[in-house]
Scaffold this active site. Structure first.
Site, PDB file in Angstrom:
ATOM      1  N   GLY A  54       0.745  -1.108   0.287  1.00 54.49           N
ATOM      2  CA  GLY A  54       0.525  -0.320   0.076  1.00 54.49           C
ATOM      3  C   GLY A  54       0.821   1.570   0.042  1.00 54.49           C
ATOM      4  O   GLY A  54       0.578   2.332  -0.281  1.00 54.49           O
ATOM      5  N   GLU A 108       3.063   4.245   6.181  1.00 51.10           N
ATOM      6  CA  GLU A 108       2.342   3.571   6.090  1.00 51.10           C
ATOM      7  C   GLU A 108       1.727   4.038   4.767  1.00 51.10           C
ATOM      8  O   GLU A 108       1.561   5.442   4.743  1.00 51.10           O
ATOM      9  CB  GLU A 108       1.517   3.530   7.526  1.00 51.10           C
ATOM     10  CG  GLU A 108       2.300   2.058   8.512  1.00 51.10           C
ATOM     11  CD  GLU A 108       1.839   0.938   8.211  1.00 51.10           C
ATOM     12  OE1 GLU A 108       1.668   0.882   7.329  1.00 51.10           O
ATOM     13  OE2 GLU A 108       2.159   0.073   8.683  1.00 51.10           O
ATOM     14  N   ASP A 109       0.844   3.262   4.510  1.00 49.22           N
ATOM     15  CA  ASP A 109      -0.519   4.673   3.854  1.00 49.22           C
ATOM     16  C   ASP A 109      -1.406   4.242   4.731  1.00 49.22           C
ATOM     17  O   ASP A 109      -1.445   5.604   4.866  1.00 49.22           O
ATOM     18  CB  ASP A 109      -0.755   3.179   1.976  1.00 49.22           C
ATOM     19  CG  ASP A 109      -1.338   1.535   2.894  1.00 49.22           C
ATOM     20  OD1 ASP A 109      -0.770   1.564   4.476  1.00 49.22           O
ATOM     21  OD2 ASP A 109      -1.407   1.202   2.366  1.00 49.22           O
ATOM     22  N   ASP A 112      -4.657   1.231  10.544  1.00 46.11           N
ATOM     23  CA  ASP A 112      -5.781   1.200  10.950  1.00 46.11           C
ATOM     24  C   ASP A 112      -5.962   0.524  12.776  1.00 46.11           C
ATOM     25  O   ASP A 112      -5.814   0.872  13.702  1.00 46.11           O
ATOM     26  CB  ASP A 112      -7.210   0.977  10.438  1.00 46.11           C
ATOM     27  CG  ASP A 112      -6.401  -0.827   9.352  1.00 46.11           C
ATOM     28  OD1 ASP A 112      -5.898  -1.166  10.122  1.00 46.11           O
ATOM     29  OD2 ASP A 112      -7.071  -1.191   8.668  1.00 46.11           O
ATOM     30  N   LYS A 140      -6.693   5.547  11.521  1.00 41.99           N
ATOM     31  CA  LYS A 140      -8.176   5.246  11.927  1.00 41.99           C
ATOM     32  C   LYS A 140      -8.262   5.527  13.006  1.00 41.99           C
ATOM     33  O   LYS A 140      -7.988   3.952  13.889  1.00 41.99           O
ATOM     34  CB  LYS A 140      -8.621   4.490  11.481  1.00 41.99           C
ATOM     35  CG  LYS A 140      -8.704   3.682   9.887  1.00 41.99           C
ATOM     36  CD  LYS A 140      -9.686   2.821   9.316  1.00 41.99           C
ATOM     37  CE  LYS A 140     -10.038   2.473   7.990  1.00 41.99           C
ATOM     38  NZ  LYS A 140     -10.294   1.763   7.477  1.00 41.99           N
ATOM     39  N   PHE A 162     -14.100   1.230   5.343  1.00 40.64           N
ATOM     40  CA  PHE A 162     -13.308   0.976   4.269  1.00 40.64           C
ATOM     41  C   PHE A 162     -12.738   2.176   3.008  1.00 40.64           C
ATOM     42  O   PHE A 162     -13.484   2.350   2.957  1.00 40.64           O
ATOM     43  CB  PHE A 162     -13.665  -0.460   3.090  1.00 40.64           C
ATOM     44  CG  PHE A 162     -12.805  -1.652   2.988  1.00 40.64           C
ATOM     45  CD1 PHE A 162     -11.948  -1.825   3.207  1.00 40.64           C
ATOM     46  CD2 PHE A 162     -12.783  -1.310   1.239  1.00 40.64           C
ATOM     47  CE1 PHE A 162     -10.697  -2.660   2.517  1.00 40.64           C
ATOM     48  CE2 PHE A 162     -11.715  -1.960   0.532  1.00 40.64           C
ATOM     49  CZ  PHE A 162     -11.062  -2.684   1.239  1.00 40.64           C
ATOM     50  N   ASP A 169      -6.273  -1.012  -1.951  1.00 45.40           N
ATOM     51  CA  ASP A 169      -6.723  -2.203  -2.947  1.00 45.40           C
ATOM     52  C   ASP A 169      -7.697  -2.722  -2.215  1.00 45.40           C
ATOM     53  O   ASP A 169      -8.515  -2.648  -0.848  1.00 45.40           O
ATOM     54  CB  ASP A 169      -6.119  -2.575  -4.175  1.00 45.40           C
ATOM     55  CG  ASP A 169      -5.888  -4.204  -2.700  1.00 45.40           C
ATOM     56  OD1 ASP A 169      -5.699  -5.257  -2.804  1.00 45.40           O
ATOM     57  OD2 ASP A 169      -4.820  -3.911  -0.597  1.00 45.40           O
ATOM     58  N   ARG A 175      -5.650   0.054  -6.563  1.00 47.53           N
ATOM     59  CA  ARG A 175      -4.720   0.897  -5.803  1.00 47.53           C
ATOM     60  C   ARG A 175      -3.832   1.850  -7.281  1.00 47.53           C
ATOM     61  O   ARG A 175      -3.726   3.046  -6.480  1.00 47.53           O
ATOM     62  CB  ARG A 175      -2.865   0.077  -5.981  1.00 47.53           C
ATOM     63  CG  ARG A 175      -3.532  -0.698  -5.095  1.00 47.53           C
ATOM     64  CD  ARG A 175      -1.879  -1.895  -4.059  1.00 47.53           C
ATOM     65  NE  ARG A 175      -1.719  -2.923  -4.141  1.00 47.53           N
ATOM     66  CZ  ARG A 175      -2.040  -3.097  -2.332  1.00 47.53           C
ATOM     67  NH1 ARG A 175      -1.914  -2.018  -1.809  1.00 47.53           N
ATOM     68  NH2 ARG A 175      -2.602  -4.129  -1.617  1.00 47.53           N
TER      69      ARG A 175
END
Length: 188
Positions: A54, A108-109, A112, A140, A162, A169, A175
């Protein structure tokens, strides 16, 4: 050709998504994070560790903003099945550089639950770095299952929904979308 407003909703594998963050917002935020990193690490030589898959778009755009001496490495983890986060994190590619005494920035992308980040931090701390900071495009807060005191750079805080696009993705799709979209959950 569709105008930007006509592309605000997309469908991936029969799921509807709506745009929540456009690429111009992302670029501006990454530029500001890059400036912060350049100032913070001005007289150092940090190692930026991207968490694949990601992070590839975040990492590429972020590194274009980094104008200090630095190195780049990657780890690859698996923590999702479809739209569900798994408790177990699988390490597909591990650390390939010595981090002892080094300044480390994990990129990081999205953070969560924090399971993937916890896994990465454990591996990084095992090498006794001088410092560790986390840079994430998305956070998040309501989904976190771990406590972190080193998430220093956050692009955007989002709800526990989500999301796809800009490296994220759904089943391998989405992506390469430049914007970020959240799943539209039908009302019950």
């Amino acid at each position: 050709m569709k105008t930007p407003n006509e592309r605000m909703n997309i469908t991936i594998n029969q799921k509807q998504f709506e745009r929540i963050i456009d690429y111009n917002q992302i670029k501006k935020r990454i530029r500001l994070i890059g400036i912060q990193l350049n100032v913070t690490y001005e007289n150092q030589h940090p190692v930026f560790i991207g968490v694949l898959n990601g992070c590839f778009m975040v990492m590429a755009d972020l590194m274009k903003q980094i104008h200090i001496a630095s190195e780049i490495s990657f780890v690859k983890l698996a923590s999702y099945e479809g739209t569900s986060q798994r408790d177990q994190v699988s390490e597909l590619i591990g650390l390939d550089c010595n981090l002892e005494g080094r300044e480390v920035v994990i990129v990081e992308d999205i953070v969560d639950t924090g399971n993937s980040l916890r896994h990465t931090l454990d591996a990084v701390y095992a090498q006794k770095p001088a410092s560790v900071a986390v840079c994430t495009l998305l956070l998040k807060p309501k989904a976190l299952q771990h406590s972190f005191d080193n998430i220093a750079y956050v692009g955007f805080e989002i709800d526990n929904e989500f999301v796809v696009g800009y490296g994220l993705d759904y089943g391998g799709i989405g992506r390469t979308l430049p914007d970020i979209y959240r799943e539209v959950v039908p009302a019950k």
